[in-house]
Scaffold this active site. Structure first.
Site, PDB file in Angstrom:
ATOM      1  N   LYS A  89       0.859  -1.192   0.000  1.00 33.33           N
ATOM      2  CA  LYS A  89       0.000   0.000   0.000  1.00 33.33           C
ATOM      3  C   LYS A  89       0.891   1.237   0.000  1.00 33.33           C
ATOM      4  O   LYS A  89       1.848   1.307   0.791  1.00 33.33           O
ATOM      5  CB  LYS A  89      -0.905  -0.004   1.233  1.00 33.33           C
ATOM      6  CG  LYS A  89      -1.960  -1.080   1.166  1.00 33.33           C
ATOM      7  CD  LYS A  89      -2.936  -0.987   2.311  1.00 33.33           C
ATOM      8  CE  LYS A  89      -4.091  -1.949   2.123  1.00 33.33           C
ATOM      9  NZ  LYS A  89      -3.715  -3.334   1.812  1.00 33.33           N
ATOM     10  N   ASP A 123      -1.638  -2.095  -4.054  1.00 36.64           N
ATOM     11  CA  ASP A 123      -3.042  -2.152  -3.642  1.00 36.64           C
ATOM     12  C   ASP A 123      -3.690  -0.784  -3.850  1.00 36.64           C
ATOM     13  O   ASP A 123      -3.020   0.244  -3.743  1.00 36.64           O
ATOM     14  CB  ASP A 123      -3.153  -2.498  -2.145  1.00 36.64           C
ATOM     15  CG  ASP A 123      -2.937  -3.986  -1.856  1.00 36.64           C
ATOM     16  OD1 ASP A 123      -2.872  -4.786  -2.810  1.00 36.64           O
ATOM     17  OD2 ASP A 123      -2.838  -4.335  -0.674  1.00 36.64           O
ATOM     18  N   ARG A 173      -5.419  -6.249 -11.197  1.00 39.67           N
ATOM     19  CA  ARG A 173      -6.375  -6.873 -10.263  1.00 39.67           C
ATOM     20  C   ARG A 173      -7.643  -6.015 -10.206  1.00 39.67           C
ATOM     21  O   ARG A 173      -7.573  -4.806 -10.013  1.00 39.67           O
ATOM     22  CB  ARG A 173      -5.767  -6.949  -8.865  1.00 39.67           C
ATOM     23  CG  ARG A 173      -6.706  -7.621  -7.855  1.00 39.67           C
ATOM     24  CD  ARG A 173      -6.278  -7.376  -6.406  1.00 39.67           C
ATOM     25  NE  ARG A 173      -4.963  -7.869  -6.105  1.00 39.67           N
ATOM     26  CZ  ARG A 173      -4.215  -7.390  -5.094  1.00 39.67           C
ATOM     27  NH1 ARG A 173      -4.655  -6.405  -4.332  1.00 39.67           N
ATOM     28  NH2 ARG A 173      -3.018  -7.891  -4.860  1.00 39.67           N
ATOM     29  N   LYS A 176     -14.081  -5.272  -5.941  1.00 37.61           N
ATOM     30  CA  LYS A 176     -15.272  -4.420  -5.748  1.00 37.61           C
ATOM     31  C   LYS A 176     -14.891  -3.113  -5.065  1.00 37.61           C
ATOM     32  O   LYS A 176     -15.410  -2.060  -5.390  1.00 37.61           O
ATOM     33  CB  LYS A 176     -16.302  -5.168  -4.894  1.00 37.61           C
ATOM     34  CG  LYS A 176     -16.981  -6.293  -5.642  1.00 37.61           C
ATOM     35  CD  LYS A 176     -18.183  -6.835  -4.899  1.00 37.61           C
ATOM     36  CE  LYS A 176     -18.706  -8.074  -5.598  1.00 37.61           C
ATOM     37  NZ  LYS A 176     -19.873  -8.676  -4.945  1.00 37.61           N
ATOM     38  N   THR A 215     -12.323 -11.785  -5.995  1.00 39.12           N
ATOM     39  CA  THR A 215     -13.649 -11.750  -5.377  1.00 39.12           C
ATOM     40  C   THR A 215     -13.976 -13.109  -4.761  1.00 39.12           C
ATOM     41  O   THR A 215     -13.405 -14.127  -5.169  1.00 39.12           O
ATOM     42  CB  THR A 215     -14.732 -11.394  -6.417  1.00 39.12           C
ATOM     43  OG1 THR A 215     -16.001 -11.286  -5.777  1.00 39.12           O
ATOM     44  CG2 THR A 215     -14.838 -12.441  -7.527  1.00 39.12           C
ATOM     45  N   ARG A 277     -11.987  -4.159   8.130  1.00 34.00           N
ATOM     46  CA  ARG A 277     -12.662  -4.111   6.821  1.00 34.00           C
ATOM     47  C   ARG A 277     -13.295  -5.461   6.506  1.00 34.00           C
ATOM     48  O   ARG A 277     -14.402  -5.538   5.990  1.00 34.00           O
ATOM     49  CB  ARG A 277     -11.678  -3.699   5.712  1.00 34.00           C
ATOM     50  CG  ARG A 277     -11.346  -2.210   5.726  1.00 34.00           C
ATOM     51  CD  ARG A 277     -10.705  -1.751   4.428  1.00 34.00           C
ATOM     52  NE  ARG A 277      -9.408  -2.345   4.214  1.00 34.00           N
ATOM     53  CZ  ARG A 277      -8.278  -1.916   4.765  1.00 34.00           C
ATOM     54  NH1 ARG A 277      -8.292  -0.868   5.572  1.00 34.00           N
ATOM     55  NH2 ARG A 277      -7.128  -2.510   4.515  1.00 34.00           N
TER      56      ARG A 277
HETATM   57  C1  LIG Z   1      -7.132 -10.900  -3.424  1.00 30.55           C
HETATM   58  C2  LIG Z   1      -7.880  -9.666  -3.039  1.00 30.55           C
HETATM   59  C3  LIG Z   1      -7.233  -8.441  -3.068  1.00 30.55           C
HETATM   60  C4  LIG Z   1      -7.925  -7.272  -2.736  1.00 30.55           C
HETATM   61  N1  LIG Z   1      -7.305  -6.052  -2.864  1.00 30.55           N
HETATM   62  C5  LIG Z   1      -8.017  -4.928  -2.641  1.00 30.55           C
HETATM   63  C6  LIG Z   1      -7.462  -3.632  -2.894  1.00 30.55           C
HETATM   64  O1  LIG Z   1      -6.301  -3.471  -3.296  1.00 30.55           O
HETATM   65  N2  LIG Z   1      -8.248  -2.542  -2.663  1.00 30.55           N
HETATM   66  C7  LIG Z   1      -9.551  -2.665  -2.226  1.00 30.55           C
HETATM   67  O2  LIG Z   1     -10.219  -1.645  -2.065  1.00 30.55           O
HETATM   68  N3  LIG Z   1     -10.087  -3.870  -1.984  1.00 30.55           N
HETATM   69  C8  LIG Z   1      -9.366  -4.993  -2.174  1.00 30.55           C
HETATM   70  N4  LIG Z   1      -9.945  -6.213  -1.941  1.00 30.55           N
HETATM   71  C9  LIG Z   1     -11.254  -6.301  -1.218  1.00 30.55           C
HETATM   72  C10 LIG Z   1     -12.421  -6.174  -2.170  1.00 30.55           C
HETATM   73  O3  LIG Z   1     -12.506  -4.853  -2.658  1.00 30.55           O
HETATM   74  C11 LIG Z   1     -13.745  -6.503  -1.440  1.00 30.55           C
HETATM   75  O4  LIG Z   1     -13.904  -5.591  -0.394  1.00 30.55           O
HETATM   76  C12 LIG Z   1     -13.804  -7.886  -0.868  1.00 30.55           C
HETATM   77  O5  LIG Z   1     -13.198  -8.831  -1.698  1.00 30.55           O
HETATM   78  C13 LIG Z   1     -15.279  -8.290  -0.660  1.00 30.55           C
HETATM   79  O6  LIG Z   1     -15.961  -8.308  -1.876  1.00 30.55           O
HETATM   80  P1  LIG Z   1     -16.283  -9.642  -2.710  1.00 30.55           P
HETATM   81  O7  LIG Z   1     -16.050  -9.317  -4.143  1.00 30.55           O
HETATM   82  O8  LIG Z   1     -15.419 -10.744  -2.205  1.00 30.55           O
HETATM   83  O9  LIG Z   1     -17.769  -9.993  -2.508  1.00 30.55           O
HETATM   84  P2  LIG Z   1     -18.898  -9.506  -1.488  1.00 30.55           P
HETATM   85  O10 LIG Z   1     -19.718  -8.464  -2.180  1.00 30.55           O
HETATM   86  O11 LIG Z   1     -18.299  -9.213  -0.149  1.00 30.55           O
HETATM   87  O12 LIG Z   1     -19.725 -10.820  -1.378  1.00 30.55           O
HETATM   88  C14 LIG Z   1     -20.588 -11.234  -2.421  1.00 30.55           C
HETATM   89  C15 LIG Z   1     -21.109 -12.613  -2.151  1.00 30.55           C
HETATM   90  O13 LIG Z   1     -20.009 -13.547  -2.187  1.00 30.55           O
HETATM   91  C16 LIG Z   1     -20.229 -14.570  -1.248  1.00 30.55           C
HETATM   92  N5  LIG Z   1     -19.154 -14.538  -0.249  1.00 30.55           N
HETATM   93  C17 LIG Z   1     -18.357 -13.506   0.012  1.00 30.55           C
HETATM   94  N6  LIG Z   1     -17.449 -13.844   0.953  1.00 30.55           N
HETATM   95  C18 LIG Z   1     -17.707 -15.104   1.277  1.00 30.55           C
HETATM   96  C19 LIG Z   1     -17.141 -16.026   2.174  1.00 30.55           C
HETATM   97  N7  LIG Z   1     -16.089 -15.684   2.914  1.00 30.55           N
HETATM   98  N8  LIG Z   1     -17.680 -17.256   2.285  1.00 30.55           N
HETATM   99  C20 LIG Z   1     -18.730 -17.602   1.530  1.00 30.55           C
HETATM  100  N9  LIG Z   1     -19.316 -16.769   0.644  1.00 30.55           N
HETATM  101  C21 LIG Z   1     -18.819 -15.550   0.512  1.00 30.55           C
HETATM  102  C22 LIG Z   1     -21.565 -14.297  -0.611  1.00 30.55           C
HETATM  103  O14 LIG Z   1     -22.559 -14.961  -1.340  1.00 30.55           O
HETATM  104  C23 LIG Z   1     -21.728 -12.804  -0.794  1.00 30.55           C
HETATM  105  O15 LIG Z   1     -23.054 -12.367  -0.792  1.00 30.55           O
HETATM  106  C24 LIG Z   1      -9.272  -7.363  -2.307  1.00 30.55           C
HETATM  107  C25 LIG Z   1      -9.941  -8.601  -2.296  1.00 30.55           C
HETATM  108  C26 LIG Z   1      -9.268  -9.740  -2.668  1.00 30.55           C
HETATM  109  C27 LIG Z   1     -10.012 -11.038  -2.680  1.00 30.55           C
END
Ligand SMILES: Cc1cc2nc3c(=O)[nH]c(=O)nc-3n(C[C@H](O)[C@H](O)[C@H](O)COP(=O)(O)OP(=O)(O)OC[C@H]3O[C@@H](n4cnc5c(N)ncnc54)[C@H](O)[C@@H]3O)c2cc1C
Length: 296
Positions: A89, A123, A173, A176, A215, A277
């Site tokens: 970061k 990031d 990458r 969301k 995701t 977070r």
């Molecule tokens: C590898 C990686 C790097 C990242 N880097 C950054 C970054 O640099 N900057 C940044 O702002 N954000 C980053 N993020 C975080 C990202 O922005 C999201 O806040 C985070 O991933 C949650 O969103 P989601 O897409 O996983 O789905 P969400 O909208 O949280 O979840 C959607 C659906 O997925 C399913 N789900 C989600 N989590 C789970 C679980 N643990 N078990 C079972 N089902 C689940 C559920 O059905 C849920 O309703 C990163 C995430 C990942 C995975």
């Protein structure tokens, strides 16, 4: 989300960090203790990217020490022959203090990363730092191949950013977005974020970028698989990414299905902001870890 930026709670959490090390979403308090976990993930066919936890650093000394730790980590990834990238970061290297400081620190990191062939992903943090982060990425990418970055689907601006970045052919990458953002800059509704995310994946494929879809959302994962099949995007042109400790079974299933899967593995004492977070996103998923922390 609000509490994730509390300095008082962050300092308090650091003191309790040792107890938390057993938590299932952070691999350890130092890189050495994370190595067996990284090795096991690699052994299961999962690539990794390690993140030395810490952000919003407000002292030059701390930013320099953090840079040294990132350099040490990159050398150890090489020495231990781990299949791993590193994520950093910009605020942990001094972005909030002085632009030249972050340039100097990141240059030291990228010189080492280039020598050992390790990818370093910048990031993406909260929206006030988005433009500065993109500008830094572009500047570094002019000189180094081993640097990549992240764009967030919740920001309205991201389609334009993706278009502008496409000329740099980054390993990109897509996420969301993890920060609390106002409706002036980000979609408030989940459905709109998801729709925008899908559009960005398509756009990234269209530009021929290596796309990392980070995701845990089955809906987005299925969409990506179908789109890649329809557009004949080979499996070595994209990957899925998830966070360490989240959906471990699904991670392995994707590998079995022939997809590349990379796990984001955080380590370090400064776990508080990251942890909060994750808690805000999905309380049920890490309630066990929080319970353990409170008890100790
Ligand atoms: C590898 C990686 C790097 C990242 N880097 C950054 C970054 O640099 N900057 C940044 O702002 N954000 C980053 N993020 C975080 C990202 O922005 C999201 O806040 C985070 O991933 C949650 O969103 P989601 O897409 O996983 O789905 P969400 O909208 O949280 O979840 C959607 C659906 O997925 C399913 N789900 C989600 N989590 C789970 C679980 N643990 N078990 C079972 N089902 C689940 C559920 O059905 C849920 O309703 C990163 C995430 C990942 C995975």
């Amino acid at each position: 989300m609000f509490l994730s930026k509390s300095k008082f709670l962050n300092d308090f959490a650091k003191k309790r960090g040792g107890h938390f090390a057993a938590g299932k979403i952070i691999s350890g308090t130092d890189f050495e203790s994370s190595i067996p976990i990284l090795r096991e993930l690699n052994h299961q066919g999962l690539s990794t990217t390690v993140d030395y936890l810490g952000e919003f650093v407000d002292s030059k000394e701390v930013a320099n020490v953090r840079t040294d730790e990132c350099i040490k980590t990159i050398k150890m990834i090489h020495q231990e022959r781990l299949d791993s990238h590193m994520s950093v970061k910009m605020t942990s290297l001094g972005l909030d203090i002085d632009r030249q400081l972050v340039i100097d620190n990141m240059t030291r990191i990228l010189d080492t990363a280039e020598k050992y062939g390790i990818m370093v992903t910048i990031d993406m943090e909260d929206s006030p730092r988005c433009q500065a982060t993109i500008d830094l990425f572009k500047q570094f990418k002019e000189k180094y191949d081993c640097v990549s970055t992240v764009l967030q689907a919740y920001l309205y601006r991201t389609e334009q950013d993706l278009q502008a970045l496409s000329a740099y052919k980054p390993f990109l990458r897509l996420v969301k977005g993890a920060y609390k953002e106002p409706a002036e800059v980000a979609y408030p509704e989940k459905k709109d974020v998801d729709d925008h995310y899908k559009k960005l994946i398509e756009q990234s494929f269209h530009y021929g970028l290596y796309t990392a879809v980070a995701t845990h959302d089955d809906n987005i994962i299925e969409y990506t698989k179908e789109l890649a099949a329809t557009l004949n995007i080979p499996h070595d042109q994209f990957e899925f990414q998830m966070l360490y400790g989240m959906r471990s079974q699904t991670q392995l299933e994707l590998v079995e299905q022939g997809y590349k899967m990379r796990i984001y593995v955080p380590y370090g004492h400064d776990w508080y902001g990251y942890f909060m977070r994750r808690l805000a996103e999905r309380p049920a998923n890490i309630a066990f870890a929080f319970k353990g922390f409170i008890k100790k």
